[in-house]
Design a protein around this motif. Structure first.
Motif, PDB file in Angstrom:
ATOM      1  N   GLU A  90       0.724  -1.110   0.013  1.00 10.08           N
ATOM      2  CA  GLU A  90       0.052  -0.016   0.066  1.00 10.08           C
ATOM      3  C   GLU A  90       1.000   1.274   0.049  1.00 10.08           C
ATOM      4  OE1 GLU A  90      -3.569   0.692   2.056  1.00 10.08           O
ATOM      5  OE2 GLU A  90      -4.168  -0.781   0.705  1.00 10.08           O
ATOM      6  N   HIS A 111      -2.785   0.992  18.586  1.00 15.11           N
ATOM      7  CA  HIS A 111      -3.896   1.555  17.711  1.00 15.11           C
ATOM      8  C   HIS A 111      -5.338   1.591  18.535  1.00 15.11           C
ATOM      9  CE1 HIS A 111      -7.066   2.001  14.518  1.00 15.11           C
ATOM     10  NE2 HIS A 111      -6.258   2.406  13.703  1.00 15.11           N
ATOM     11  N   ALA A 113      -8.398   0.936  18.123  1.00 11.77           N
ATOM     12  CA  ALA A 113      -9.462   0.069  18.077  1.00 11.77           C
ATOM     13  C   ALA A 113      -8.899  -1.721  18.615  1.00 11.77           C
ATOM     14  CB  ALA A 113      -9.481  -0.388  16.399  1.00 11.77           C
ATOM     15  N   ALA A 159      -7.356  -8.996  10.003  1.00 10.97           N
ATOM     16  CA  ALA A 159      -8.947  -8.944   9.677  1.00 10.97           C
ATOM     17  C   ALA A 159      -9.424  -7.730   9.461  1.00 10.97           C
ATOM     18  CB  ALA A 159      -9.407  -9.831  10.497  1.00 10.97           C
ATOM     19  N   ALA A 160      -9.341  -6.658  10.067  1.00 11.35           N
ATOM     20  CA  ALA A 160      -9.853  -5.425  10.180  1.00 11.35           C
ATOM     21  C   ALA A 160      -8.998  -4.300   9.421  1.00 11.35           C
ATOM     22  CB  ALA A 160     -10.140  -4.863  11.474  1.00 11.35           C
ATOM     23  N   ARG A 161      -7.813  -4.894   9.022  1.00 12.74           N
ATOM     24  CA  ARG A 161      -7.006  -4.284   7.949  1.00 12.74           C
ATOM     25  C   ARG A 161      -6.583  -2.768   8.986  1.00 12.74           C
ATOM     26  NH1 ARG A 161      -6.383  -3.252   1.738  1.00 12.74           N
ATOM     27  NH2 ARG A 161      -7.102  -5.505   1.706  1.00 12.74           N
ATOM     28  N   ILE A 162      -5.871  -2.855  10.221  1.00 17.42           N
ATOM     29  CA  ILE A 162      -5.537  -1.681  10.935  1.00 17.42           C
ATOM     30  C   ILE A 162      -4.311  -1.341  10.184  1.00 17.42           C
ATOM     31  CG2 ILE A 162      -4.414  -0.799  13.017  1.00 17.42           C
ATOM     32  CD1 ILE A 162      -6.354  -2.659  14.649  1.00 17.42           C
ATOM     33  N   PRO A 163      -4.292  -0.201   9.625  1.00 17.73           N
ATOM     34  CA  PRO A 163      -3.044   0.117   8.640  1.00 17.73           C
ATOM     35  C   PRO A 163      -1.838   0.133   9.339  1.00 17.73           C
ATOM     36  CG  PRO A 163      -4.341   2.110   9.334  1.00 17.73           C
ATOM     37  CD  PRO A 163      -5.120   1.116   9.786  1.00 17.73           C
ATOM     38  N   ARG A 165       0.993   2.394   9.265  1.00 20.95           N
ATOM     39  CA  ARG A 165       1.457   3.800   9.008  1.00 20.95           C
ATOM     40  C   ARG A 165       1.331   4.555   9.899  1.00 20.95           C
ATOM     41  NH1 ARG A 165      -3.916   5.371   6.464  1.00 20.95           N
ATOM     42  NH2 ARG A 165      -3.715   3.997   4.889  1.00 20.95           N
ATOM     43  N   ARG A 168      -2.206  10.489   9.700  1.00 25.40           N
ATOM     44  CA  ARG A 168      -2.314  11.807   9.182  1.00 25.40           C
ATOM     45  C   ARG A 168      -2.081  13.013  10.366  1.00 25.40           C
ATOM     46  NH1 ARG A 168      -8.512  12.785   6.953  1.00 25.40           N
ATOM     47  NH2 ARG A 168      -8.728  12.708   9.293  1.00 25.40           N
ATOM     48  N   ARG A 175      -3.322  10.467  18.321  1.00 21.90           N
ATOM     49  CA  ARG A 175      -2.797   9.035  18.132  1.00 21.90           C
ATOM     50  C   ARG A 175      -1.481   9.024  19.047  1.00 21.90           C
ATOM     51  NH1 ARG A 175      -3.928   5.505  14.127  1.00 21.90           N
ATOM     52  NH2 ARG A 175      -2.583   4.401  15.200  1.00 21.90           N
TER      53      ARG A 175
ATOM     54  N   MET B   1     -11.539  -3.138   0.376  1.00 20.53           N
ATOM     55  CA  MET B   1     -12.050  -3.900   1.734  1.00 20.53           C
ATOM     56  C   MET B   1     -13.467  -3.237   2.109  1.00 20.53           C
ATOM     57  SD  MET B   1     -10.675  -5.690   4.135  1.00 20.53           S
ATOM     58  CE  MET B   1     -11.067  -6.043   5.845  1.00 20.53           C
ATOM     59  N   TYR B   3     -16.536  -2.930   5.124  1.00 17.05           N
ATOM     60  CA  TYR B   3     -16.804  -2.971   6.546  1.00 17.05           C
ATOM     61  C   TYR B   3     -18.423  -2.716   6.603  1.00 17.05           C
ATOM     62  CZ  TYR B   3     -11.832  -1.881   7.060  1.00 17.05           C
ATOM     63  OH  TYR B   3     -10.410  -2.116   7.091  1.00 17.05           O
ATOM     64  N   ASP B  83      -8.721   0.750   4.491  1.00 14.82           N
ATOM     65  CA  ASP B  83      -8.116   0.244   5.830  1.00 14.82           C
ATOM     66  C   ASP B  83      -8.995   0.763   6.864  1.00 14.82           C
ATOM     67  OD1 ASP B  83      -7.287   3.058   6.747  1.00 14.82           O
ATOM     68  OD2 ASP B  83      -5.902   2.669   5.526  1.00 14.82           O
ATOM     69  N   LEU B  84      -8.900   0.169   8.269  1.00 15.03           N
ATOM     70  CA  LEU B  84      -9.773   0.756   9.417  1.00 15.03           C
ATOM     71  C   LEU B  84      -9.814   2.114   9.899  1.00 15.03           C
ATOM     72  CD1 LEU B  84     -11.597  -0.697  11.211  1.00 15.03           C
ATOM     73  CD2 LEU B  84      -9.460  -0.869  12.916  1.00 15.03           C
ATOM     74  N   LEU B  88     -13.143   3.805  10.310  1.00 18.87           N
ATOM     75  CA  LEU B  88     -13.192   4.297  11.697  1.00 18.87           C
ATOM     76  C   LEU B  88     -13.816   5.824  11.509  1.00 18.87           C
ATOM     77  CD1 LEU B  88     -10.805   2.996  14.137  1.00 18.87           C
ATOM     78  CD2 LEU B  88     -13.032   2.066  13.630  1.00 18.87           C
ATOM     79  N   PRO B 106     -15.163  -5.585   9.782  1.00 21.19           N
ATOM     80  CA  PRO B 106     -14.643  -5.819   8.501  1.00 21.19           C
ATOM     81  C   PRO B 106     -15.569  -7.365   8.127  1.00 21.19           C
ATOM     82  CG  PRO B 106     -13.118  -6.765   9.913  1.00 21.19           C
ATOM     83  CD  PRO B 106     -14.245  -6.000  11.137  1.00 21.19           C
TER      84      PRO B 106
END
Lengths: 411, 108
Positions: A90, A111, A113, A159-163, A165, A168, A175, B1, B3, B83-84, B88, B106
């Motif tokens: 990505e 994260h 989440a 599975a939830a695709r926590i990035p 990176r 922003r 964060r 992806m 959700y 992505d999440l 979110l 997801p």
């Protein structure tokens, strides 16, 4: 040789895991391959000598291990693996505020989440390089339970695709504050362990929290709160040797042998605070807490403490964080500035929100003792003892309670 | 992806108000314009649900939801997001628009 290995592990673990996570887009693969590469180093370095660039050697070895594993799994489950490989490629997009793989790794592990205890465990494992048994021991949970917690968190990331990176720019302050909360939690669990079977403190956790915060500071050198948290940790850690007696009893600030404080850590903490003051930016919570600790560590004797400065800093803190715990700590400073009676009045106002908090009852007990109200003081010590889970704290509270009889009113 | 964004409601606030429906429309327009839209819909209350068990070939039809709980799914979005973090962010706006708690999950 063990020195070179330990040093390489300490300095390179996070870098190796982070580089592999970026390349393969899979934390599981990254963690396992990094662990295998270090195991290979343990076997080979004693015979073949330490390579000139241990970090590069480890990353190359780990990359080979990861490719081997992915090849094995590709044969087994082609489609699934292909999907996982794509994840890693990505583009970072426009949000690459600071481009460091380790920083990405930290933000992924912390994260929002993920459950807070999972953030702590993941950060210690993937960034800190602590082994699963080490983390389980530090938090007094079964190794299998800790393993499951980490496995579940990694599964959710996937599975939830926590990035993977750096957030922003507009999300960064929130964060970063989430990352600092995780690091502070690790530090506090080392500073004042809550388990009744634990020792008075767990130095390996405070040391690890400081090491990780130093890393974050190197990655985000202009963030005031990162500097503030590091200063707070250093000034707290500086008092480590004076804080617990030989008998395992907690020694409070007023009774500590200040000659045993670590002057080097204090100097470093003070320098960080001076650096922040020079920016003229309004300080956040950690910076104010660090400044309070700087006032304490500037006094060579408890009587030399600048209490008016401390109360002023607490006033500032109350504006940032109007929680009852902050109000309680402010009241402790007020007792030194305006006397125990004024402080007790402030403490009594916190009775409802802090009824279950040991420090509330301990503070109340100390103030009542100083006012000569022995029986009430004894009852308050009893409540504090019943609520604290820390062995060193139980010891000091018990001694103070048992010393009460016949004490004349003082201060 | 993709959700699933589930809207969580209770009996007392199941039906959306006119203002809430208007805010949802605005949000939906934006989802479509920005390419996140897949599908969305509101659901009738759980008392209108019917459960069918045909695992052994003899269909057993019963009234009511398969799980009784104070909170239930009142509606949902299916969103497209890379992505999440993006999911979110959209979920945060969805909760604001429909004025309910939401859950982001997801798809496999």
């Amino acid at each position: 040789m063990p020195g070179a290995l330990t040093r390489a592990h300490r300095d390179e673990w996070a870098r190796v895991v982070a580089a592999l996570a970026k390349r393969f887009g899979d934390l599981d693969v990254a963690e396992e391959a990094a662990a295998e590469a270090f195991a290979t180093a343990v076997e080979r370095w004693p015979e073949q000598g330490v390579p000139p660039n241990p970090g590069a050697w480890l990353t190359t070895a780990a990359t080979r291990k990861a490719i081997d594993r992915l090849r094995r799994e590709t044969k087994r489950d082609d489609k699934h693996r292909e999907a996982q490989m794509v994840l890693g490629d990505e583009p970072p997009g426009d949000q690459g505020v600071i481009d460091d793989d380790r920083l990405r790794l930290i933000f992924t592990c912390c994260h929002p989440a993920l459950a807070p205890e999972s953030r702590v465990a993941l950060t210690l494992r993937l960034v800190g390089g602590l082994s699963m048994p080490e983390i389980a021991r530090a938090f007094l949970v079964q190794e299998s339970a800790m393993g499951q917690r980490i496995t579940r968190a990694k599964a959710k990331i996937k599975a939830a695709r926590i990035p993977y990176r750096v957030p922003r720019a507009q999300d960064l302050p929130a964060r970063v504050s989430g990352v600092l909360a995780v690091l502070f939690l690790i530090f506090n669990e080392g500073y004042l362990p809550t388990g009744s079977h634990s020792g008075p403190d767990r130095h390996e956790l405070t040391a690890e929290a400081i090491r990780l915060t130093r890393l974050l500071r190197a990655l985000l050198p202009y963030d005031g709160e990162v500097a503030g948290l590091l200063a707070l940790m250093l000034l707290t850690e500086a008092r480590h040797a004076a804080r617990i007696s030989a008998g395992g009893e907690l020694i409070t600030l007023d009774e500590q042998d200040r000659g045993r404080w670590d002057a080097t850590l204090i100097a470093e903490g003070h320098a960080l605070i001076r650096e922040r003051l020079a920016t003229g930016e309004p300080p956040g919570r950690y910076q104010v807490l660090a400044a309070i600790n700087a006032v304490h560590t500037s006094a060579h004797h408890i009587d030399a403490t600048d209490w008016s400065q401390i109360v002023a800093l607490y006033d500032r803190l109350v504006r940032l964080d109007a929680s009852p715990v902050v109000a309680l700590n402010r009241a402790i400073a007020i007792a030194e500035l305006d006397g125990p009676e004024v402080a007790l009045a402030a403490v009594e106002r916190l009775a409802t929100p802090l009824a279950g908090y040991h420090a509330f009852h301990a503070t109340r007990a100390d103030l009542l003792r100083r006012l000569g109200r022995t029986e009430q003081s004894r009852a308050a010590y009893d409540q504090a003892i019943a609520l604290t889970g820390n062995t060193a704290q139980t010891a000091v509270l018990t001694r103070r309670r048992d010393r009460l009889t016949g004490e004349a009113p003082a201060g | 992806m993709q959700y699933l964004v589930t809207v969580i409601a209770e009996e007392a606030n199941h039906a959306g108000s006119a203002e809430e429906m208007a805010a949802i429309d605005v949000f939906n327009d934006r989802l479509q314009a920005e390419g996140h839209w897949v599908f969305a819909g509101g659901l009738a209350g759980p008392s209108n649900a019917t459960v069918i068990d045909n695992r052994d070939g003899a269909a057993l039809v019963t009234d009511g939801p398969f799980v009784e709980s104070k909170e239930f799914m009142a509606g949902f979005w299916v969103l497209q997001a890379p992505d999440l973090d993006v999911a979110l962010r959209l979920g945060t706006e969805a909760s604001r628009a429909c004025n309910r708690k939401i859950e982001v999950r997801p798809f496999l």
